[in-house]
Write a protein that holds these residues in place. Sequence first.
Motif, PDB file in Angstrom:
ATOM      1  N   GLY A 163      16.323  -9.808  -7.719  1.00 31.86           N
ATOM      2  CA  GLY A 163      16.230 -11.239  -7.989  1.00 31.86           C
ATOM      3  C   GLY A 163      16.107 -12.065  -6.722  1.00 31.86           C
ATOM      4  N   PHE A 164      16.330 -11.439  -5.581  1.00 31.73           N
ATOM      5  CA  PHE A 164      16.381 -12.190  -4.316  1.00 31.73           C
ATOM      6  C   PHE A 164      16.195 -11.213  -3.159  1.00 31.73           C
ATOM      7  CE2 PHE A 164      18.783 -13.869  -0.652  1.00 31.73           C
ATOM      8  CZ  PHE A 164      18.255 -15.149  -0.559  1.00 31.73           C
ATOM      9  N   GLY A 165      15.729 -11.723  -2.043  1.00 32.33           N
ATOM     10  CA  GLY A 165      15.714 -10.939  -0.806  1.00 32.33           C
ATOM     11  C   GLY A 165      14.607  -9.909  -0.739  1.00 32.33           C
ATOM     12  N   ILE A 166      14.824  -8.897   0.090  1.00 36.34           N
ATOM     13  CA  ILE A 166      13.771  -7.926   0.394  1.00 36.34           C
ATOM     14  C   ILE A 166      14.166  -6.549  -0.126  1.00 36.34           C
ATOM     15  CG2 ILE A 166      12.531  -6.776   2.278  1.00 36.34           C
ATOM     16  CD1 ILE A 166      13.375  -9.375   3.965  1.00 36.34           C
ATOM     17  N   ASP A 167      13.266  -5.939  -0.889  1.00 38.62           N
ATOM     18  CA  ASP A 167      13.463  -4.555  -1.305  1.00 38.62           C
ATOM     19  C   ASP A 167      12.743  -3.694  -0.253  1.00 38.62           C
ATOM     20  OD1 ASP A 167      13.269  -2.031  -2.404  1.00 38.62           O
ATOM     21  OD2 ASP A 167      13.024  -2.769  -4.457  1.00 38.62           O
ATOM     22  N   VAL A 168      13.523  -2.992   0.567  1.00 41.96           N
ATOM     23  CA  VAL A 168      12.934  -2.253   1.700  1.00 41.96           C
ATOM     24  C   VAL A 168      11.932  -1.210   1.203  1.00 41.96           C
ATOM     25  CG1 VAL A 168      13.451  -0.707   3.635  1.00 41.96           C
ATOM     26  CG2 VAL A 168      14.893  -2.697   3.215  1.00 41.96           C
ATOM     27  N   ALA A 169      12.204  -0.622   0.053  1.00 39.89           N
ATOM     28  CA  ALA A 169      11.261   0.387  -0.473  1.00 39.89           C
ATOM     29  C   ALA A 169       9.906  -0.259  -0.758  1.00 39.89           C
ATOM     30  CB  ALA A 169      11.836   1.022  -1.743  1.00 39.89           C
ATOM     31  N   VAL A 170       9.931  -1.477  -1.260  1.00 40.36           N
ATOM     32  CA  VAL A 170       8.666  -2.179  -1.547  1.00 40.36           C
ATOM     33  C   VAL A 170       7.967  -2.550  -0.239  1.00 40.36           C
ATOM     34  CG1 VAL A 170       7.630  -4.235  -2.590  1.00 40.36           C
ATOM     35  CG2 VAL A 170       9.470  -3.027  -3.784  1.00 40.36           C
ATOM     36  N   ALA A 171       8.740  -3.041   0.726  1.00 36.89           N
ATOM     37  CA  ALA A 171       8.140  -3.377   2.034  1.00 36.89           C
ATOM     38  C   ALA A 171       7.516  -2.116   2.651  1.00 36.89           C
ATOM     39  CB  ALA A 171       9.203  -3.963   2.956  1.00 36.89           C
ATOM     40  N   ASP A 172       8.208  -0.990   2.522  1.00 31.58           N
ATOM     41  CA  ASP A 172       7.675   0.274   3.058  1.00 31.58           C
ATOM     42  C   ASP A 172       6.370   0.665   2.354  1.00 31.58           C
ATOM     43  OD1 ASP A 172       9.809   0.450   4.773  1.00 31.58           O
ATOM     44  OD2 ASP A 172      10.850   2.049   3.686  1.00 31.58           O
ATOM     45  N   ARG A 173       6.317   0.448   1.041  1.00 32.95           N
ATOM     46  CA  ARG A 173       5.105   0.828   0.310  1.00 32.95           C
ATOM     47  C   ARG A 173       3.927  -0.071   0.697  1.00 32.95           C
ATOM     48  NH1 ARG A 173       2.429  -0.942  -2.995  1.00 32.95           N
ATOM     49  NH2 ARG A 173       3.874  -2.411  -3.946  1.00 32.95           N
ATOM     50  N   ILE A 174       4.189  -1.385   0.803  1.00 27.02           N
ATOM     51  CA  ILE A 174       3.110  -2.298   1.213  1.00 27.02           C
ATOM     52  C   ILE A 174       2.652  -1.925   2.633  1.00 27.02           C
ATOM     53  CG2 ILE A 174       2.544  -4.715   1.744  1.00 27.02           C
ATOM     54  CD1 ILE A 174       4.467  -5.487  -0.592  1.00 27.02           C
ATOM     55  N   ALA A 175       3.610  -1.581   3.484  1.00 26.15           N
ATOM     56  CA  ALA A 175       3.260  -1.141   4.850  1.00 26.15           C
ATOM     57  C   ALA A 175       2.376   0.105   4.792  1.00 26.15           C
ATOM     58  CB  ALA A 175       4.533  -0.872   5.653  1.00 26.15           C
ATOM     59  N   GLY A 176       2.677   0.999   3.863  1.00 24.46           N
ATOM     60  CA  GLY A 176       1.873   2.220   3.701  1.00 24.46           C
ATOM     61  C   GLY A 176       0.435   1.878   3.331  1.00 24.46           C
ATOM     62  N   ASP A 177       0.281   0.882   2.474  1.00 29.07           N
ATOM     63  CA  ASP A 177      -1.067   0.455   2.075  1.00 29.07           C
ATOM     64  C   ASP A 177      -1.821  -0.163   3.258  1.00 29.07           C
ATOM     65  OD1 ASP A 177      -0.596   1.365  -0.440  1.00 29.07           O
ATOM     66  OD2 ASP A 177      -0.347  -0.594  -1.371  1.00 29.07           O
ATOM     67  N   ILE A 178      -1.085  -0.919   4.074  1.00 28.09           N
ATOM     68  CA  ILE A 178      -1.723  -1.522   5.259  1.00 28.09           C
ATOM     69  C   ILE A 178      -2.097  -0.403   6.252  1.00 28.09           C
ATOM     70  CG2 ILE A 178      -1.356  -3.068   7.239  1.00 28.09           C
ATOM     71  CD1 ILE A 178       0.575  -4.682   5.371  1.00 28.09           C
ATOM     72  N   ALA A 179      -1.217   0.580   6.373  1.00 25.07           N
ATOM     73  CA  ALA A 179      -1.493   1.716   7.275  1.00 25.07           C
ATOM     74  C   ALA A 179      -2.764   2.444   6.841  1.00 25.07           C
ATOM     75  CB  ALA A 179      -0.303   2.673   7.285  1.00 25.07           C
ATOM     76  N   GLU A 180      -2.957   2.555   5.530  1.00 23.27           N
ATOM     77  CA  GLU A 180      -4.165   3.220   5.003  1.00 23.27           C
ATOM     78  C   GLU A 180      -5.414   2.412   5.382  1.00 23.27           C
ATOM     79  OE1 GLU A 180      -4.931   5.983   3.834  1.00 23.27           O
ATOM     80  OE2 GLU A 180      -6.898   5.602   2.907  1.00 23.27           O
ATOM     81  N   ALA A 181      -5.288   1.090   5.293  1.00 25.80           N
ATOM     82  CA  ALA A 181      -6.424   0.235   5.680  1.00 25.80           C
ATOM     83  C   ALA A 181      -6.746   0.438   7.164  1.00 25.80           C
ATOM     84  CB  ALA A 181      -6.098  -1.236   5.397  1.00 25.80           C
ATOM     85  N   ARG A 182      -5.723   0.529   7.990  1.00 23.71           N
ATOM     86  CA  ARG A 182      -5.936   0.768   9.424  1.00 23.71           C
ATOM     87  C   ARG A 182      -6.595   2.135   9.633  1.00 23.71           C
ATOM     88  NH1 ARG A 182      -7.589  -1.241  12.264  1.00 23.71           N
ATOM     89  NH2 ARG A 182      -6.768  -0.326  14.146  1.00 23.71           N
ATOM     90  N   ARG A 183      -6.137   3.118   8.836  1.00 22.08           N
ATOM     91  CA  ARG A 183      -6.657   4.483   8.993  1.00 22.08           C
ATOM     92  C   ARG A 183      -8.167   4.529   8.755  1.00 22.08           C
ATOM     93  NH1 ARG A 183      -8.155   8.796   6.639  1.00 22.08           N
ATOM     94  NH2 ARG A 183      -8.106   7.869   4.563  1.00 22.08           N
TER      95      ARG A 183
END
Length: 240
Positions: free
Chosen positions: A24-44
Amino acid sequence: MSAKPLFKRVLLKASGEALMGSQGFGIDVAVADRIAGDIAEARRIGVEVGVVVGGGNIFRGVAVASKGGDRVTGDHMGMLATVINALALATSLRKLDIDTVVLSAIAMPEICESFSQRAALHHLAQGRVVIFAGGTGNPFFTTDSAAALRAAEIGAQAIFKGTQVDGIYSADPKKDPAATRFDSLTHDEVLQKGLAVMDVAAVALARENHIPIIVFSIHEKGGFGEILSGAGRMTIVTDN
Ligand code: UDP
């Protein structure tokens, strides 16, 4: 996936709500990690990525204004919230060894670099993911407008607007089962139909600078990379 991505440089807009996940609030680190993974794929696959993060999972200026407080102070608080989210996403990217820099519209040199177009272009050319924090740096704006502004400044070929669903629908698909998804629209149609995808200022700025907006689900793992590779579900907003 095809070898050549559709775009060389893009701007991803991730809302605070996206980083919150099902909390309901704040940052879900697992979600941030997954979005980071998607960005990493774009970089790849060789795409240069700028990211504008929202702050709505922590604070929105209108919340202060609606309770009789000062809107400008509330918006300052909202912009600071975007910095918290930017630092969280940068942490997730660095865990994946993705070279990342946070550029803030509000100077806070002990925490991150200050935004300038020159710095942003330099870091992108060096292959870094650039996270734009602090919105536009001005009250009465949103991070959607910041996304359109930064996209224009860095010469992004598209704005990727990550949402809860896989494109722009005729009505809210979570409430109306008859809602249909548009494959493509023009900036003018989005504005005329009042489709709540990005705020009016953001769509107008994108239109003026001929920047397509790609609306896709940020919750679908790999969705960002798929669209960059010419597949995936989305709505594309262009000026013709
Ligand atoms: N904000 C602002 N100026 C900007 C960008 C953001 O004042 O250029 C403030 C505003 O109060 C806003 C909050 O920061 O409500 C968080 O941004 P936003 O609502 O766009 O976040 P999102 O909905 O994307 O999570």
